[in-house]
Design a protein around this motif. Structure first.
Motif, mmCIF file in Angstrom:
data_model
loop_
_atom_site.group_PDB
_atom_site.id
_atom_site.type_symbol
_atom_site.label_atom_id
_atom_site.label_comp_id
_atom_site.label_asym_id
_atom_site.label_seq_id
_atom_site.Cartn_x
_atom_site.Cartn_y
_atom_site.Cartn_z
ATOM 1 N N LYS A 66 0.850 -1.191 0.000
ATOM 2 C CA LYS A 66 0.000 0.000 0.000
ATOM 3 C C LYS A 66 0.888 1.244 0.000
ATOM 4 O O LYS A 66 2.076 1.173 0.305
ATOM 5 C CB LYS A 66 -0.913 -0.001 1.214
ATOM 6 N N LEU A 67 0.301 2.386 -0.349
ATOM 7 C CA LEU A 67 1.018 3.649 -0.361
ATOM 8 C C LEU A 67 0.490 4.561 0.743
ATOM 9 O O LEU A 67 -0.711 4.635 0.964
ATOM 10 C CB LEU A 67 0.877 4.354 -1.703
ATOM 11 N N ILE A 68 1.404 5.275 1.389
ATOM 12 C CA ILE A 68 1.041 6.249 2.415
ATOM 13 C C ILE A 68 1.647 7.580 1.999
ATOM 14 O O ILE A 68 2.850 7.676 1.733
ATOM 15 C CB ILE A 68 1.589 5.851 3.799
ATOM 16 N N LEU A 69 0.809 8.616 1.928
ATOM 17 C CA LEU A 69 1.270 9.965 1.615
ATOM 18 C C LEU A 69 1.059 10.824 2.854
ATOM 19 O O LEU A 69 -0.058 10.976 3.334
ATOM 20 C CB LEU A 69 0.494 10.546 0.441
ATOM 21 N N THR A 70 2.151 11.360 3.396
ATOM 22 C CA THR A 70 2.064 12.201 4.598
ATOM 23 C C THR A 70 2.699 13.548 4.318
ATOM 24 O O THR A 70 3.589 13.674 3.489
ATOM 25 C CB THR A 70 2.775 11.547 5.802
ATOM 26 N N LYS A 71 2.208 14.540 5.065
ATOM 27 C CA LYS A 71 2.741 15.899 4.921
ATOM 28 C C LYS A 71 3.759 16.152 6.005
ATOM 29 O O LYS A 71 3.695 15.644 7.078
ATOM 30 C CB LYS A 71 1.603 16.917 5.016
#
Length: 71
Positions: A66-71
């Motif tokens: 899975k992909l996780i995009l965090t700021k």
């Protein structure tokens, strides 16, 4: 038998760059709609940092794919 290529003269009132510019705009919008592989972004790494509108984001691939995009 050999075919000869004959160049056709371009009419003086024709705009030679009109069609290529229109075609380029259409191609650009078509390419923007095509999906991009996550492999192309990650290039073998587990995570990458992405700059978007002046902010840094981290895109990370998990062990489960899975992909996780965090700021």
């Amino acid at each position: 038998m050999q075919a000869a290529l004959i160049a056709q003269p371009t009419p003086r009132n024709a705009a030679p760059n009109a069609a290529p510019n229109a075609s380029l705009a259409g191609l650009t919008s078509l390419l923007a709609e095509l999906p991009m592989e996550s492999k192309a972004l990650l290039q073998g790494r587990k995570a990458v940092t992405i700059m978007h509108n002046g902010a840094l984001y981290r895109l990370q691939a998990t062990r489960l794919g899975k992909l996780i995009l965090t700021k």
